[in-house]
Scaffold this motif. Structure first.
Motif, PDB file in Angstrom:
ATOM      1  N   VAL A   2     -11.583  -2.152  -0.480  1.00  0.00           N
ATOM      2  CA  VAL A   2     -11.544  -1.547   0.729  1.00  0.00           C
ATOM      3  C   VAL A   2     -12.752  -0.964   1.370  1.00  0.00           C
ATOM      4  N   ARG A   3     -13.532  -0.440   0.611  1.00  0.00           N
ATOM      5  CA  ARG A   3     -14.687   0.232   1.155  1.00  0.00           C
ATOM      6  C   ARG A   3     -15.355  -0.780   1.486  1.00  0.00           C
ATOM      7  N   SER A   4     -15.457  -2.004   1.188  1.00  0.00           N
ATOM      8  CA  SER A   4     -16.397  -3.140   1.467  1.00  0.00           C
ATOM      9  C   SER A   4     -16.075  -3.685   2.912  1.00  0.00           C
ATOM     10  N   GLY A   5     -14.770  -3.314   3.476  1.00  0.00           N
ATOM     11  CA  GLY A   5     -14.584  -3.888   4.646  1.00  0.00           C
ATOM     12  C   GLY A   5     -13.243  -4.575   4.638  1.00  0.00           C
ATOM     13  N   ALA A   6     -12.998  -4.897   3.308  1.00  0.00           N
ATOM     14  CA  ALA A   6     -11.885  -5.991   3.039  1.00  0.00           C
ATOM     15  C   ALA A   6     -10.715  -5.352   3.602  1.00  0.00           C
ATOM     16  N   ASN A   7      -9.513  -6.093   3.962  1.00  0.00           N
ATOM     17  CA  ASN A   7      -8.304  -5.403   4.398  1.00  0.00           C
ATOM     18  C   ASN A   7      -7.010  -6.032   3.942  1.00  0.00           C
ATOM     19  N   PRO A   8      -7.115  -5.712   2.501  1.00  0.00           N
ATOM     20  CA  PRO A   8      -5.982  -5.953   1.742  1.00  0.00           C
ATOM     21  C   PRO A   8      -4.601  -5.478   2.188  1.00  0.00           C
ATOM     22  N   ASN A   9      -3.501  -6.304   1.946  1.00  0.00           N
ATOM     23  CA  ASN A   9      -2.228  -5.830   2.226  1.00  0.00           C
ATOM     24  C   ASN A   9      -1.806  -4.934   1.611  1.00  0.00           C
ATOM     25  N   PRO A  10      -1.714  -3.313   2.121  1.00  0.00           N
ATOM     26  CA  PRO A  10      -1.540  -2.417   1.171  1.00  0.00           C
ATOM     27  C   PRO A  10      -0.239  -2.561   0.236  1.00  0.00           C
ATOM     28  N   GLN A  11       0.835  -2.837   0.793  1.00  0.00           N
ATOM     29  CA  GLN A  11       2.043  -3.061  -0.045  1.00  0.00           C
ATOM     30  C   GLN A  11       1.713  -3.721  -1.209  1.00  0.00           C
ATOM     31  N   LEU A  12       1.335  -5.166  -0.979  1.00  0.00           N
ATOM     32  CA  LEU A  12       1.013  -6.056  -2.120  1.00  0.00           C
ATOM     33  C   LEU A  12       0.071  -5.415  -3.069  1.00  0.00           C
ATOM     34  N   ALA A  13      -0.866  -4.881  -2.674  1.00  0.00           N
ATOM     35  CA  ALA A  13      -1.950  -4.681  -3.562  1.00  0.00           C
ATOM     36  C   ALA A  13      -1.493  -3.305  -4.511  1.00  0.00           C
ATOM     37  N   LEU A  14      -0.681  -2.400  -3.765  1.00  0.00           N
ATOM     38  CA  LEU A  14      -0.172  -1.315  -4.677  1.00  0.00           C
ATOM     39  C   LEU A  14       0.797  -1.912  -5.657  1.00  0.00           C
ATOM     40  N   GLU A  15       1.631  -2.850  -5.164  1.00  0.00           N
ATOM     41  CA  GLU A  15       2.736  -3.594  -6.143  1.00  0.00           C
ATOM     42  C   GLU A  15       1.985  -4.242  -7.328  1.00  0.00           C
ATOM     43  N   SER A  16       1.106  -4.662  -7.149  1.00  0.00           N
ATOM     44  CA  SER A  16       0.334  -5.305  -8.014  1.00  0.00           C
ATOM     45  C   SER A  16      -0.423  -4.380  -9.321  1.00  0.00           C
ATOM     46  N   LEU A  17      -0.872  -3.206  -8.682  1.00  0.00           N
ATOM     47  CA  LEU A  17      -1.434  -2.145  -9.441  1.00  0.00           C
ATOM     48  C   LEU A  17      -0.081  -1.479 -10.203  1.00  0.00           C
ATOM     49  N   LEU A  18       0.769  -1.174  -9.502  1.00  0.00           N
ATOM     50  CA  LEU A  18       2.133  -0.603 -10.099  1.00  0.00           C
ATOM     51  C   LEU A  18       2.816  -1.325 -11.197  1.00  0.00           C
ATOM     52  N   ILE A  19       2.813  -2.607 -10.984  1.00  0.00           N
ATOM     53  CA  ILE A  19       3.378  -3.494 -11.832  1.00  0.00           C
ATOM     54  C   ILE A  19       2.425  -3.162 -13.349  1.00  0.00           C
ATOM     55  N   ASP A  20       1.155  -3.400 -13.328  1.00  0.00           N
ATOM     56  CA  ASP A  20       0.488  -3.262 -14.434  1.00  0.00           C
ATOM     57  C   ASP A  20       0.497  -1.533 -14.973  1.00  0.00           C
ATOM     58  N   TYR A  21       0.823  -0.762 -14.148  1.00  0.00           N
ATOM     59  CA  TYR A  21       1.015   0.573 -14.818  1.00  0.00           C
ATOM     60  C   TYR A  21       2.373   0.593 -15.414  1.00  0.00           C
ATOM     61  N   GLN A  22       3.392   0.241 -14.724  1.00  0.00           N
ATOM     62  CA  GLN A  22       4.625   0.160 -15.445  1.00  0.00           C
ATOM     63  C   GLN A  22       4.585  -0.683 -17.044  1.00  0.00           C
ATOM     64  N   ARG A  23       3.862  -1.603 -16.858  1.00  0.00           N
ATOM     65  CA  ARG A  23       3.529  -2.471 -18.364  1.00  0.00           C
ATOM     66  C   ARG A  23       3.021  -1.336 -19.226  1.00  0.00           C
ATOM     67  N   LEU A  24       1.963  -0.870 -18.687  1.00  0.00           N
ATOM     68  CA  LEU A  24       1.277   0.050 -19.727  1.00  0.00           C
ATOM     69  C   LEU A  24       1.890   1.300 -20.050  1.00  0.00           C
TER      70      LEU A  24
END
Length: 327
Positions: A304-326
């Motif tokens: 995000v800081r590098s100037g990229a503009n990821p889709n926030p919903q999709l980026a958060l979903e991917s992280l949260l899936i990992d957290y749920q598995r953890l």
């Protein structure tokens, strides 16, 4: 009309570091480049601004800028012609154009006190071209120029920049000092705020902002519900998407590091023998998983800081899936 006085003063827990800097200043041994290093919320910007004002003051008083001379008044008004501050907006990097702009200023003649001062940071946000351009200035600085850099993440600063600066590490202060300082502003909330900020007093003070406190509470509650299976990753991401993604990343990292810190504390006592060994192995697995997850959040934050503009919903979903598995 009474003359206004405004002096940038280091925080009480920075007294030793300030004495070292002032002695170098008084003996004309202050290096041309300093790198203030420490966790975000420990007060690096305050001590750097205190030094900048001292360097630009016409008549220093009691080891500080006087707060009354023309140099101090211009500094406080952010209009001093020999002072330049380079700090990016949230989520942005420091670009080569900004470094070139400050170079065009500092390679000219000083207009007032004879000194020129640059305050720049966080240094880890210099993109590669900007860092290389700044490196040339650090190697051959113009006379009477002081570059004051600060960093929240020293490992993110190019080694070539690190090696050309005098490093000044600012540790987390003792809890008693922080509580005493916070109590004057936050009263009975001081201890709770400091605990929420994991011992960082300036960060704790920022938590007096009710909106930030509410955002932190939302992140903590949602992650706890996700771990318990009361909500799914998609629903969690939808609720978090109302906050700026950079803020969410910071708060998630804070929550995860808090879990690691708490589990580490729990391991200090406990079982002995085989039971303790089993508990230790379980702790290692859990902590390793949490730290790997934190690194993924840090990678998203860097993106995000590098100037990229990821889709926030999709980026958060991917992280949260990992957290749920953890969990």
């Amino acid at each position: 009309m009474a003359e206004s006085t405004k002096v940038a003063v280091p925080y009480p827990w920075q007294r030793s570091a300030w004495q070292q800097l002032f002695q170098q200043f008084e003996n004309s041994q202050l290096p041309h480049a300093l790198l203030f290093s420490g966790l975000e919320g420990v007060g690096k910007l305050q001590i750097a601004r205190s030094l900048a004002q001292l360097l630009l003051c016409n008549q220093p008083d009691h080891n500080l800028g006087c707060g009354k001379c023309k140099g101090c008044n211009l500094f406080n008004a952010e209009t001093h012609p020999d002072f330049r501050q380079v700090m990016p907006d949230p989520g942005k990097q420091i670009k080569i154009e900004e470094v070139r702009a400050l170079q065009s200023q500092i390679y000219g003649s000083a207009q007032m006190s004879g000194r020129k001062v640059v305050l720049l940071g966080p240094a880890e946000l210099l993109n590669l071209n900007a860092a290389n351009a700044l490196l040339k200035t650090l190697e051959e600085p113009p006379g009477a120029t002081h570059l004051l850099l600060f960093t929240h993440q020293p490992s993110g600063v190019l080694p070539t920049i690190n090696s050309r600066c005098q490093l000044l590490k600012l540790p987390i202060p003792a809890r008693e000092q922080s509580i005493q300082w916070l109590t004057a502003m936050a009263g009975d909330q001081a201890a709770d705020l400091l605990e929420a900020a994991r011992g960082l007093p300036v960060k704790a003070f920022s938590l007096l902002d009710g909106e930030l406190m509410a955002a932190r509470e939302q992140v903590q509650n949602l992650l706890s519900e996700l771990a318990a299976g009361d909500i799914g990753p998609v629903g969690t991401a939808q609720k978090l998407n109302c906050q700026p993604i950079e803020q969410v990343c910071h708060l998630v990292i804070e929550f995860v590091e808090g879990r690691v810190q708490a589990s580490t504390g729990a391991m200090d006592g406990g079982e002995a023998g085989d039971d303790r060994q089993q508990a230790w192995l379980a702790w290692q697995r859990q902590t390793g998983g949490l730290l790997n997850f934190r690194d993924k959040v840090l990678a998203l934050l860097a993106k995000v800081r590098s100037g990229a503009n990821p889709n926030p919903q999709l980026a958060l979903e991917s992280l949260l899936i990992d957290y749920q598995r953890l969990s």
